[in-house]
Design a protein around this motif. Structure first.
Motif: not given
Lengths: 394, 354
Positions: A319, A322, A325-326, A381, A384-385, A387-388, A391-392
């Motif tokens: 995490e 992030l 990113v932000r 991107e 975010r990948g 992170l995803a 999460l998945l």
């Protein structure tokens, strides 16, 4: 709040840092940083030597190698104090030796490599650059094609590196090369230290969007690198390059730099006339700035939460991605605000208008430069990948 | 901000979460009897907490479980107002009132878009202590509630106590939605007991009550966002379309990542608001609460709307938890003033500072 994480010792340390800045860092240097000026190599080297004299250039190294045995909180505090006081940055771009190669050598280097290579980095006597990206390997770094063939006790390296920041100042390059073309992409990469003054090295400058020169393309034509300058095992370079310190992942949030620019956005607006009113009194500007301040707080409070978790022995996992990113996206929007505040004055003219009230040209130059932040060092991107993926299910 | 829960807070939150998963619509009295009510009160008043950190732990659990329980309205608002205006005996009475299913409610708002923004007070209290006027949207009120009413008198604004069933008291337009009960309450020469008088202390007490309840709203929002996020994450992983899981689509992966980011940041801002509420100096406290409100309201909208959208048609049905979560998040985002309102307050609170 950072304050909530500090010990009395940390507060004394903060006083020491502030005293050092007041007493030792030239005022004009800090003013030029504050104005967004384009500093030269001499400026950066002088600054790094100031830090080195205090023992603060190589803070993230183990104490035995000349580093500081600091807690994560203290690293964070130190970086924030320097940035808020407009000291020049020493990060992964402008401090490749101290911040990137040093920690890598301390962890993966041989005793001989450490003995030979660390002292000049500690003294800022050499300038290193980072040779990772290639024309065909950016975000997909594992696609890199620069080839290194072992001939006797030397690698012969041919290929090209690009987006190599400050290669034109560099004495050496930390270079990712392909040593096993048959292996899967990540498994055939080695980490070499290449002499930028060696025959076969050509540096071509690339002008950047802000009119400044930091990018280069580096051509490598049968450049010879002694095996002794390979860090780690052959074909283990990927793992070495991926080892980023927690500290750097927190720094990707750019908290202190953002705070400084928020202050700037407030103070600049005091001096700008907007249709007969001070910009600082215009609701549209105040609301837009306020909204960015709140987002900055959200990023800072998240970085501090992760820092606190680390101190408590439960560091964050994926995490933490992030923050980059932000942090980078907000930083870009803040420069948009600064430039919008200046209006037409932000349009670059040559030479700059003498009455430029807010260093608008520097804002524009830095706005242009900051567009790279969301694509460099793992694009938004890619993050975010990451992170995803965490999460998945795969 | 890093703000780990205490063992007591964690135990309360865990117990509430377990209970609410089996009983998602408990009566207020039921929840009170489980001991949750004590989190809103200091030990001196017969409670076992009283800080924003205590009530946030419980409210987040309420949000996580998707319970229809308006804790902030029925408990937090009156509890904090009483702490400022009432003696110990009256404060102790609130715990009892909640435990038998009746409660106190705060009757303040007359005009304006939200409790927090309501400054006008046309309700009057005369020299004999009789109150006359109309209060809009009295959260958590029902016919059995005693009321803490704001009313203007000779000494300025004051807060007075009106007992349930007092003469001249009329509840009309009682809104029965369990998720956010409210009533419009009219007073006509209704006898009341003045508790405090004076513009400054009365407004300070109302503001303190709103701040405390707002922290509860923010915590419940974070809990609801968490639930909506988890439901959406599971949905993307299991639902198949075009021969593959939804999660195989990068555009959906990244939208989920953005929901996660919004949730993570909201948690950090909730911690900041909690800490500021309990410990910060007034100026910093106000700024942190406004900032938390703005960020969490915006994040809640983004997470809630994404959760609805990613569930397709199911997203706009009553039976989907994420749909109910979104509906609730928008309610929570409006009470005590929404993001725009608090952004303006944030700017005003921080305007002069570099």
């Amino acid at each position: 709040m950072l304050e909530a994480l500090l010990t009395d010792d940390d507060r004394r340390f903060r006083d020491e840092v502030r005293a050092f800045i007041d007493a030792s860092v030239p005022r004009d240097l800090r003013e030029r940083v504050a104005a967004g000026a384009d500093l030269g190599k001499d400026d950066y080297v002088a600054w790094q030597r100031l830090l080195a004299a205090k023992g603060w250039l190589t803070t993230t190294w183990p104490a035995a190698e000349g580093g500081c045995d600091w807690s994560p909180v203290r690293h964070y505090l130190f970086e924030e104090e320097l940035a808020l006081a407009d000291c020049p940055p020493v990060g992964l771009t402008l401090g490749v030796g101290a911040k990137l190669l040093g920690p890598i050598l301390c962890e993966f280097g041989s005793a001989a490599q450490r003995a030979r290579l660390l002292p000049p980095i500690r003294a800022s006597a050499v300038w290193w650059c980072q040779g990772y990206s290639e024309p065909g390997a950016g975000s997909d770094l594992a696609a890199l094609a620069t080839r290194a063939e072992l001939r006797g006790d030397e690698y012969v390296v041919s290929g090209t590196k690009i987006w190599t920041s400050y290669a034109h100042w560099a004495d050496g390059m930390c270079c990712l090369v392909r040593t096993d073309p048959a292996a899967r992409p990540q498994a055939g990469i080695s980490f070499l230290l290449l002499d930028m003054h060696a025959p076969g090295v050509t540096v071509r400058p690339i002008a950047a969007i802000n009119g400044r020169h930091f990018f280069n393309q580096v051509f490598l034509d049968e450049v010879r690198v002694p095996v002794a300058l390979r860090v780690g095992a052959e074909n283990d370079g990927w793992r070495i390059a991926k080892s980023l310190l927690l500290h750097e992942r927190l720094a990707a949030a750019r908290v202190a730099e953002t705070k400084k620019r928020l202050r700037l956005a407030r103070s600049v607006a005091e001096r700008i006339d907007f249709g007969g009113r001070r910009l600082a009194d215009c609701d549209w500007y105040r609301m837009r700035l306020g909204a960015l301040e709140i987002e900055a707080r959200a990023i800072e409070q998240t970085a501090l939460r992760y820092l606190g978790q680390t101190m408590a022995g439960t560091p964050p996992g994926p995490e933490i991605a992030l923050l980059k990113v932000r942090g980078t996206e907000l930083y870009q929007r803040l420069y948009d605000l600064l430039c919008d505040a200046c209006g037409e004055a932000a349009i670059p003219l040559a030479p700059p208008a003498a009455d430029d009230p807010a260093a608008a040209h520097a804002f524009n130059a830095n706005r242009m430069y900051a567009r790279g932040f969301t694509s460099a060092a793992g694009s938004s991107e890619v993050q975010r990948g990451i992170l995803a993926k965490s999460l998945l299910p795969a | 901000m890093y703000l780990p829960q205490t063992d007591e807070q964690r135990m309360l939150a865990d117990a509430a979460l377990r209970y609410l998963h089996g009983t998602p619509q408990p009566a207020l009295g039921e929840a009170a009897r489980l001991g949750w009510i004590g989190a809103a009160f200091a030990e001196a008043d017969g409670g076992h907490g009283g800080s924003a950190a205590d009530i946030a732990a419980l409210c987040e659990a309420i949000g996580r479980a998707g319970a229809t329980l308006s804790w902030f309205a029925a408990v937090l608002l009156p509890a904090m107002l009483l702490r400022h205006v009432a003696d110990a005996a009256l404060r102790a009475r609130l715990i009892g009132a909640c435990a038998d299913g009746s409660a106190f409610a705060v009757a303040h708002q007359e005009a304006g878009t939200a409790f927090e923004a309501s400054s006008a007070c046309a309700t009057v209290i005369d020299a004999r202590g009789a109150v006359t006027g109309v209060k809009q949207r009295v959260w958590g009120a029902h016919a059995g509630s005693a009321l803490l009413v704001s009313a203007a008198g000779a000494g300025g604004l004051g807060i007075a106590l009106v007992e349930a069933g007092a003469p001249g008291l009329r509840f009309d337009a009682v809104h029965a939605d369990a998720s956010l009960p409210w009533a419009r309450v009219a007073f006509d020469g209704t006898p009341a007991r003045p508790l405090i008088t004076g513009d400054a202390p009365a407004r300070a007490a109302l503001a303190a009550a709103a701040d405390f309840a707002l922290v509860g709203v923010l915590a419940e929002s974070v809990g609801r966002m968490h639930a909506a996020f988890e439901e959406t994450r599971a949905w993307l992983a299991t639902r198949r379309q075009f021969g593959r899981p939804l999660a195989a689509n990068q555009v959906l992966q990244h939208r989920l990542a953005d929901m996660f980011i919004a949730l993570e940041e909201s948690r950090s801002m909730l911690n900041l608001a909690i800490h500021a509420h309990d410990h910060a100096a007034p100026a910093d406290r106000g700024a942190a609460l406004h900032a938390g409100r703005v960020h969490i309201a915006n994040a809640a909208r983004m997470v809630g709307q994404s959760a609805v959208h990613l569930h397709g048609a199911m997203g706009i049905t009553e039976e989907l938890g994420a749909a109910r979560a979104y509906r609730r998040l928008e309610q929570l985002g409006a009470v005590f003033g929404g993001a725009d309102h608090h952004l303006a307050r944030y700017v005003a609170a921080t305007g002069g500072r570099p």
